[in-house]
Design a protein around this motif. Structure first.
Motif, PDB file in Angstrom:
ATOM      1  N   VAL A 219      13.935  -8.407   2.047  1.00 58.94           N
ATOM      2  CA  VAL A 219      13.367  -7.004   2.593  1.00 58.94           C
ATOM      3  C   VAL A 219      13.143  -6.583   1.503  1.00 58.94           C
ATOM      4  N   ALA A 220      14.545  -6.438   0.200  1.00 57.26           N
ATOM      5  CA  ALA A 220      14.443  -5.686  -0.302  1.00 57.26           C
ATOM      6  C   ALA A 220      13.318  -6.626  -1.966  1.00 57.26           C
ATOM      7  N   LEU A 221      12.905  -7.661  -1.698  1.00 58.69           N
ATOM      8  CA  LEU A 221      11.646  -8.368  -2.598  1.00 58.69           C
ATOM      9  C   LEU A 221      10.843  -8.166  -1.972  1.00 58.69           C
ATOM     10  N   LEU A 222      10.730  -7.953  -1.105  1.00 56.34           N
ATOM     11  CA  LEU A 222       9.684  -7.739  -0.786  1.00 56.34           C
ATOM     12  C   LEU A 222       9.243  -5.298  -1.059  1.00 56.34           C
ATOM     13  N   THR A 223       9.991  -4.951  -0.385  1.00 62.19           N
ATOM     14  CA  THR A 223       9.737  -3.220  -0.636  1.00 62.19           C
ATOM     15  C   THR A 223       9.144  -3.006  -2.371  1.00 62.19           C
ATOM     16  N   PHE A 224      10.288  -3.572  -2.952  1.00 61.13           N
ATOM     17  CA  PHE A 224       9.815  -3.605  -4.249  1.00 61.13           C
ATOM     18  C   PHE A 224       9.363  -4.424  -4.990  1.00 61.13           C
ATOM     19  N   LEU A 225       8.865  -4.799  -4.645  1.00 58.18           N
ATOM     20  CA  LEU A 225       7.163  -5.590  -5.001  1.00 58.18           C
ATOM     21  C   LEU A 225       5.549  -4.866  -4.632  1.00 58.18           C
ATOM     22  N   VAL A 226       6.112  -4.198  -3.429  1.00 60.30           N
ATOM     23  CA  VAL A 226       5.077  -2.726  -2.786  1.00 60.30           C
ATOM     24  C   VAL A 226       5.433  -1.959  -3.332  1.00 60.30           C
ATOM     25  N   GLY A 227       6.673  -1.626  -3.904  1.00 64.80           N
ATOM     26  CA  GLY A 227       6.811  -0.214  -4.163  1.00 64.80           C
ATOM     27  C   GLY A 227       6.053   0.017  -5.605  1.00 64.80           C
ATOM     28  N   ALA A 228       5.894  -1.331  -6.459  1.00 66.95           N
ATOM     29  CA  ALA A 228       5.281  -1.273  -7.366  1.00 66.95           C
ATOM     30  C   ALA A 228       4.018  -1.206  -7.632  1.00 66.95           C
ATOM     31  N   VAL A 229       3.064  -1.678  -5.813  1.00 63.24           N
ATOM     32  CA  VAL A 229       2.111  -2.129  -5.716  1.00 63.24           C
ATOM     33  C   VAL A 229       1.356  -0.623  -5.741  1.00 63.24           C
ATOM     34  N   VAL A 230       1.769   0.065  -4.744  1.00 58.40           N
ATOM     35  CA  VAL A 230       1.644   1.374  -4.714  1.00 58.40           C
ATOM     36  C   VAL A 230       1.857   2.487  -5.986  1.00 58.40           C
ATOM     37  N   ALA A 231       3.046   2.198  -7.038  1.00 57.60           N
ATOM     38  CA  ALA A 231       2.913   3.064  -8.163  1.00 57.60           C
ATOM     39  C   ALA A 231       1.353   2.618  -8.991  1.00 57.60           C
ATOM     40  N   PHE A 232       1.262   1.443  -9.144  1.00 55.73           N
ATOM     41  CA  PHE A 232      -0.138   0.958  -9.953  1.00 55.73           C
ATOM     42  C   PHE A 232      -1.539   1.691  -8.791  1.00 55.73           C
ATOM     43  N   LEU A 233      -1.216   1.685  -8.230  1.00 55.86           N
ATOM     44  CA  LEU A 233      -2.274   2.546  -7.766  1.00 55.86           C
ATOM     45  C   LEU A 233      -2.717   3.847  -7.310  1.00 55.86           C
ATOM     46  N   GLY A 234      -1.373   4.046  -7.886  1.00 58.73           N
ATOM     47  CA  GLY A 234      -1.450   5.566  -8.015  1.00 58.73           C
ATOM     48  C   GLY A 234      -1.583   6.472  -9.175  1.00 58.73           C
ATOM     49  N   ALA A 235      -1.367   5.323 -10.302  1.00 53.53           N
ATOM     50  CA  ALA A 235      -1.074   5.543 -11.474  1.00 53.53           C
ATOM     51  C   ALA A 235      -3.032   5.072 -12.236  1.00 53.53           C
ATOM     52  N   THR A 236      -2.654   4.320 -11.084  1.00 55.47           N
ATOM     53  CA  THR A 236      -4.748   4.428 -11.897  1.00 55.47           C
ATOM     54  C   THR A 236      -6.345   5.511 -11.118  1.00 55.47           C
ATOM     55  N   VAL A 237      -4.975   5.897  -9.922  1.00 57.80           N
ATOM     56  CA  VAL A 237      -5.817   7.085  -9.310  1.00 57.80           C
ATOM     57  C   VAL A 237      -5.612   8.382  -9.780  1.00 57.80           C
ATOM     58  N   LEU A 238      -4.711   9.250 -10.026  1.00 55.43           N
ATOM     59  CA  LEU A 238      -4.026  10.073 -10.844  1.00 55.43           C
ATOM     60  C   LEU A 238      -4.275   9.908 -12.008  1.00 55.43           C
ATOM     61  N   ALA A 239      -4.168   8.966 -12.894  1.00 56.26           N
ATOM     62  CA  ALA A 239      -4.951   9.431 -14.055  1.00 56.26           C
ATOM     63  C   ALA A 239      -5.742  10.062 -14.955  1.00 56.26           C
ATOM     64  N   GLY A 240      -7.242   9.868 -13.876  1.00 57.34           N
ATOM     65  CA  GLY A 240      -8.096  10.405 -13.501  1.00 57.34           C
ATOM     66  C   GLY A 240      -8.464  11.633 -13.686  1.00 57.34           C
ATOM     67  N   PHE A 241      -7.089  13.119 -13.120  1.00 57.22           N
ATOM     68  CA  PHE A 241      -6.851  14.270 -12.929  1.00 57.22           C
ATOM     69  C   PHE A 241      -5.743  14.402 -13.326  1.00 57.22           C
ATOM     70  N   GLY A 242      -5.790  13.564 -13.860  1.00 58.45           N
ATOM     71  CA  GLY A 242      -4.465  14.215 -15.540  1.00 58.45           C
ATOM     72  C   GLY A 242      -3.286  14.014 -14.982  1.00 58.45           C
ATOM     73  N   ALA A 243      -2.894  13.846 -13.957  1.00 56.79           N
ATOM     74  CA  ALA A 243      -1.746  14.350 -13.272  1.00 56.79           C
ATOM     75  C   ALA A 243      -0.897  13.334 -12.793  1.00 56.79           C
ATOM     76  N   SER A 244      -0.833  11.574 -13.935  1.00 52.69           N
ATOM     77  CA  SER A 244       0.249  10.917 -13.390  1.00 52.69           C
ATOM     78  C   SER A 244       1.482  11.138 -13.028  1.00 52.69           C
ATOM     79  N   ILE A 245       2.108  12.552 -13.721  1.00 55.01           N
ATOM     80  CA  ILE A 245       3.158  12.687 -13.237  1.00 55.01           C
ATOM     81  C   ILE A 245       3.502  12.838 -11.579  1.00 55.01           C
ATOM     82  N   PHE A 246       2.964  12.809 -10.502  1.00 54.62           N
ATOM     83  CA  PHE A 246       2.956  12.428  -9.201  1.00 54.62           C
ATOM     84  C   PHE A 246       2.588  11.395  -9.052  1.00 54.62           C
ATOM     85  N   THR A 247       2.540   9.998  -9.538  1.00 51.96           N
ATOM     86  CA  THR A 247       3.020   8.992  -8.482  1.00 51.96           C
ATOM     87  C   THR A 247       4.543   8.671  -8.777  1.00 51.96           C
TER      88      THR A 247
END
Lengths: 269, 373
Positions: free
Chosen positions: B171-199
């Motif tokens: 459980v810990a390993l899989l959710t760690f990886l998904v957490g990282a993936v969600v953060a990458f996703l947030g970084a990519t999308v939110l950077a366009g609005f200059g809102a990286s902090i909302f990641t």
């Protein structure tokens, strides 16, 4: 008579527990041989060793004059195809119907088409004494006696030369067990089978066996006709054959049936 | 080793040669079908040159010569040796009792409709079964709850270890990886609005409210529902359940209640582990790619994300746990005696529990949105 199976000096051990040590056994062509012995003397292990499910630590097993342990795999498989094995609990494939269970070796090994295999399977099912509608049932729907018969039909599928039976009558009612004995005898006479049977059933031993092998002290103590074995000087054998059950079975058995290849049993059991 | 087999027809004489055995069956069968019509009723049959003969061969003889002539060959007057006559007799005696199984003709549209109907009925019966089983489980659980002497602590602890503690690494390993993936996703999308902090908000909200409990429930559904079904199912196949009943004990009390209780305790704890581990995965990505330090991550987390989001998420865990455990146990009790049935019901229990977890999660999300939680 020629020996179809010769076991010489076989040693089987599991971890530090030695089951067989220097075990010799002969099985002759066309006979019904019963292997008896107390619990834990390795009767089933011996059967598994001969059919190739268990590799002995030492010794040789030759069948039809060829050493099974030294043969290349392809040759060995060809010989093992001439075996039919009836496992103690039937070991029918639970996901297949009885007819499919019997047809499987016919399709896989004899290369028959599904229709031909189904016809032959129906014949074997009838030979094993099952009603025609048993073929379409699944093993879970069968009674204990019917499972044994279905497993026998599968063991007979490829018309084997040697039939191995592991406790064929265990768990059957006396009538069913007697009918099964009769069936084995009929099939032996009709198909010219050699039968190697592990059994506890004294009635079976007295009614249909030609020779008896007694396993004790990690080897075959004696391997001979029933009357010779019964008089052998050993405490366990005396207890076995001359105990209350042994005496009852001896009295109940019709002596005429003990002659090998008695062809008066043409009919079906 | 095997001689080929032949059929020679010479006027009124039919001569059979070679080995009539299973090995030649496939080669002989078409020959037999062809020659059958050419053999008149009156011809003589000579089996003298036949080598080996087995039941498959006799079955072919039956096809070729017909029942009456086979019976004549098997009878006392025939010149065959006695053991061969015995074989012919044995097969001739049963061959008519063994007609080939008739094939039932299919009708595609009807079959589809029938299948759909059976499926609907089975589904409906299943819903009723689950409702009934939930009732039985709750009733037994209340009974047991009032009598501490009947609490099965050993069983509970063993199940807790297997379903909870042993599942922590995966459980810990899989959710760690998904957490990282969600953060990458947030970084990519939110950077366009200059809102990286909302990641930070994205990772925290998604894991506290949804991903933590739901991912855990899905992993546990795959791991534990299948284990419950297989354990109870093989006990049923082995008549152990019947032995429990005959012994005057209640299988629901013995097998189901400890499992449900263990999962009720284990799943919230695992969900908590999943939330933490997912947020740590997001935090790592933020530190490495967005230059949001862990300190900053945590202070944003503290100021932006209220405690109620954690409660909304963790409150779902016991509901998931109860449903998964009940479905796993119920499918175990539905096993019918064979190894195949154990397999089928194990598959079914995993599919059902994942299905129900996602459905319940979706309903809960809607509900929370409407309530403004």
């Amino acid at each position: 008579m020629t020996n179809v199976i010769e076991v010489r000096g076989v040693r089987n051990q599991f971890g530090r527990q030695v089951v067989h040590d220097g075990l010799d056994l002969d099985v002759r062509r066309g006979e019904i041989l019963s292997v008896v012995g107390g619990s834990g003397t390795g009767k089933s292990v011996l059967l598994r060793t001969i059919v190739g499910l268990n590799r002995p630590a030492a010794g040789s097993v030759s069948v039809f004059g060829e050493d099974l342990l030294g043969l290349p795999t392809a040759r060995r498989v060809a010989i093992e195809r001439r075996f039919g094995v009836l496992f103690q609990k039937g070991a029918l494939f639970s996901s297949l119907t009885v007819a499919e269970n019997v047809a499987l070796p016919l399709i896989e090994h004899a290369g028959l088409k599904a229709g031909e295999a189904a016809r032959l399977a129906a014949l074997k099912i009838a030979l094993a004494g099952l009603p025609a509608n048993a073929g379409e049932k699944y093993p879970a729907e069968l009674s204990g006696g019917m499972i044994k018969r279905a497993a026998l039909a599968r063991a007979l599928a490829l018309d084997p030369d040697i039939l191995f039976l592991d406790e064929p009558t265990a768990g059957l009612d006396p009538i069913g067990a007697a009918a099964f004995d009769e069936l084995i005898l009929t099939l032996r006479d009709a198909l010219g089978l050699t039968v190697f049977m592990v059994t506890h059933d004294l009635d079976t031993i007295y009614t249909i066996t030609d020779r008896v092998a007694v396993l004790a002290q990690k080897r075959v103590l004696v391997n001979d006709r029933l009357d010779v074995v019964a008089d052998f000087d050993d405490a366990w054998i005396r207890e076995y054959f001359h105990g209350p059950r042994g005496r009852a079975a001896a009295q109940a058995a019709p002596p005429a049936q003990r002659a090998p290849h008695n062809l008066s049993h043409g009919g079906q059991a | 080793m095997t001689e080929p087999a032949f059929i020679d027809i010479d006027g009124r004489q039919v001569r059979l040669r070679g080995d009539w055995t299973i090995a030649n069956y496939a080669a002989l069968a078409p020959d037999v079908a062809r020659q059958r019509s050419r053999i008149a009723d009156t011809v003589d049959v000579d089996l003298g040159a036949v080598g080996a003969l087995d039941t498959a061969g006799v079955s072919l003889l039956h096809d070729l010569l017909g029942k009456d002539r086979l019976a004549a060959l098997a009878s006392g007057e025939s010149p065959l040796p006695p053991e061969r006559r015995a074989l012919l007799q044995a097969v001739a005696g049963v061959i008519d009792a063994a007609p080939p199984a008739p094939r039932v003709a299919g009708y595609a549209f009807g079959d589809i409709m029938e299948h759909a109907g059976i499926g609907m009925l089975a589904f409906w019966r299943h819903v009723i079964d689950i409702a009934g089983f939930i009732g039985i489980t709750l009733e037994t659980a209340f009974h047991v709850m009032l009598r501490p002497r009947r609490w099965r602590i050993t069983s509970l602890a063993a199940n807790l270890e297997r379903t909870g503690l042993d599942a922590v690494p995966i459980v810990a390993l899989l959710t760690f990886l998904v957490g990282a993936v969600v953060a990458f996703l947030g970084a990519t999308v939110l950077a366009g609005f200059g809102a990286s902090i909302f990641t930070v908000d994205l990772v925290a909200f998604s894991f506290l409210r949804e991903f933590g409990p739901m991912l855990t429930a899905i992993i546990v559904a795959g791991r534990t529902a299948s284990a419950f079904t297989a354990q109870i199912g093989s006990m049923r196949a082995n008549e152990e359940i019947d032995a429990i009943r005959v012994g005057g004990l209640n299988p629901v009390e013995l097998l189901v209640v400890p499992r449900v209780a263990a999962l009720l305790l284990a799943l919230p704890m695992l969900s908590f582990v999943a939330m933490i581990s997912g947020i740590v995965g997001g935090m790592l990505v933020c530190a490495l790619t967005l230059e949001i330090s862990p300190t900053m991550f945590l202070s944003v987390l503290e100021s932006h994300v209220g405690l109620r989001h954690f409660f909304v998420g963790i409150a779902k865990a016991p509901i998931f746990a109860f449903l998964i455990a009940v479905i796993g146990c119920l499918e175990g009790f539905r096993v019918e005696g064979s190894a195949q049935s154990v397999g089928e019901h194990t598959t079914s229990s995993v599919v059902q529990s994942i299905f129900i977890v996602i459905v319940v999660d979706a309903v809960a999300a809607l509900f929370c949105m409407e309530m403004g939680w």
